[in-house]
Design a protein around this motif. Structure first.
Motif, PDB file in Angstrom:
ATOM      1  N   ARG A   7       0.832  -1.203   0.000  1.00  0.00           N
ATOM      2  CA  ARG A   7       0.000   0.000   0.000  1.00  0.00           C
ATOM      3  C   ARG A   7       0.867   1.255   0.000  1.00  0.00           C
ATOM      4  O   ARG A   7       0.581   2.220  -0.716  1.00  0.00           O
ATOM      5  CB  ARG A   7      -0.921   0.015   1.218  1.00  0.00           C
ATOM      6  N   GLU A 199      -4.970  -4.154   3.565  1.00  0.00           N
ATOM      7  CA  GLU A 199      -6.305  -4.178   2.968  1.00  0.00           C
ATOM      8  C   GLU A 199      -6.715  -5.625   2.748  1.00  0.00           C
ATOM      9  O   GLU A 199      -5.946  -6.418   2.212  1.00  0.00           O
ATOM     10  CB  GLU A 199      -6.332  -3.450   1.622  1.00  0.00           C
ATOM     11  N   TYR A 400      -8.496  -4.502  12.613  1.00  0.00           N
ATOM     12  CA  TYR A 400      -9.144  -5.269  11.557  1.00  0.00           C
ATOM     13  C   TYR A 400     -10.302  -6.080  12.126  1.00  0.00           C
ATOM     14  O   TYR A 400     -10.236  -6.534  13.248  1.00  0.00           O
ATOM     15  CB  TYR A 400      -8.142  -6.211  10.888  1.00  0.00           C
TER      16      TYR A 400
END
Length: 400
Positions: A7, A199, A400
């Motif tokens: 990322r 992600e 998360y």
């Protein structure tokens, strides 16, 4: 899914605050991008990043050193010409000299989700040094391959060591990015800290249960961490390092099995099922023969037990590796009361305590194994409250 490093490299907005600042990387062999480019090379090629230094944890940036207390030296990277400082050599905490080589340190380390795996402690030491020297710390987050389950007793006060950074259980169920958030509050650190989050990480979904199977290659973060099965079992099998039993170093399945030349593995498995069958849910046990090429019992034929967590019988929620390995110790003690089980040797720079106690952050596990009258419920009575307390404490730090 995307790891933190991918990322960062793909999103200029995430790199904006790195521009004009000197950047260091703390990494190891598993610090790679999705296309298996090492993060050091990928960052060096990024125009927004001024890479000025690198750091290596235990086993080194190269990951070449096999055992505990095998130290790496500082060196100069032959490709990029930057200093590579060892955090497992003459020092285990960053020095003032090394801290002067950067403004921001990026931590991109694949962890195993276990308190004793020393990358956790290295993270704390870097955070403490960054707070002292006014540096920024960014964790480029990676999966916890052992997933979210919690197990084991909490490290007791006074038992802190390089394999016990703070009061957490053996299997903590957090990523390094999340652990950094907990360290900052638990140790009251004033440090500029950021997590570049993943992600698409789904730790509660199979078949990976923490590791993105069929999406990312597994690369050993240390020499004896060869696969996801090892990562799943490690919160239990790591205790073998404090015993006279081989943990499988010198074989192709380290830290998934245990044994010795004078054991009767079938008898041990039968005794484990008799003592606490409820602790064996979620895995299979198989008696095996193996001959280590180095380390404990090198060159000797060993009878032992392999813990299988990679077949349809695997149940991620039910598998409790710390209890499985504790039960194996208990079975050996029941079958062979005088068996020389606990290994007395210097362990991770602790010289005055038994290694099994250093590993567990206290004496409770060994006391339970050696108490002829202790039952499974007695160990549950110690561990279960710790596990529930940690599950509640960690909740605010999960990303998360």
């Amino acid at each position: 899914m995307k790891f933190g490093v991918d990322r960062l490299l793909s999103d200029p907005d995430l790199r904006r605050d790195l521009r004009g600042r000197r950047v260091a990387l703390l990494g190891h062999p598993a610090s790679v991008t999705a296309d298996l480019t090492h993060s050091l090379d990928a960052l060096a090629a990024c125009p927004d990043v001024q890479l000025t230094a690198a750091f290596g944890p235990q086993h080194g940036m190269k990951g070449d050193l096999q055992d505990n207390m095998m130290e790496s030296a500082d060196e100069t990277d032959p490709v990029h010409g930057i200093p590579v400082f060892s955090l497992y050599g003459e020092v285990r905490r960053p020095t003032g000299q090394s801290m002067g080589t950067f403004d921001v340190i990026l931590i991109d380390m694949q962890d195993l989700g276990c308190r004793i795996y020393t990358f956790v402690t290295t993270l704390l030491y870097v955070l403490e040094a960054a707070a002292e020297h006014g540096k920024s710390v960014w964790v480029l987050d990676r999966p916890n391959p052992a997933g979210r389950p919690v197990e084991g007793t909490t490290l007791r006060p006074g038992w802190e060591s390089f394999v016990g950074a703070g009061p957490m259980p053996m299997r903590h169920g957090m990523t390094l990015g999340e652990m950094g958030r907990w360290f900052i509050k638990a140790f009251n650190l004033d440090v500029d800290y950021r997590v570049v989050e993943m992600e698409g990480w789904r730790p509660d979904e199979g078949p990976g249960w923490g590791w993105p199977l069929n999406e990312r290659s597994w690369i050993n973060p240390s020499p004896n961490a060869p696969n996801v099965s090892m990562a799943r079992a490690y919160a239990g099998t790591v205790m073998l390092e404090g015993t006279t039993l081989s943990e499988g170093r010198g074989t192709t399945r380290p830290l998934e099995l245990f044994g010795a030349p004078d054991l009767d593995a079938r008898a041990i498995i039968a005794e484990m099922h008799a003592l606490a069958p409820q602790w064996l849910n979620g895995c299979r046990l198989r008696d095996v023969w193996f001959q280590p090429t180095f380390h404990k019992h090198a060159g000797l034929l060993c009878n032992g037990v392999q813990i299988h967590v990679d077949d349809p019988a695997y149940d991620h929620a039910a598998f409790r590796p710390w209890r499985v390995q504790a039960l194996a110790f208990k079975a050996i003690r029941r079958l062979r009361p005088d068996y020389d089980l606990w290994r007395d040797f210097p362990y991770e720079y602790v010289f005055d305590r038994l290694a099994i106690d250093v590993i567990n952050g206290g004496t409770a596990l060994r006391d339970w194994v050696d108490d002829a009258d202790a039952q499974a419920g007695d160990l549950d009575g110690v561990a279960t409250p710790d596990e529930r307390a940690w599950e509640a404490e960690r909740r605010e730090f999960l990303l998360y």
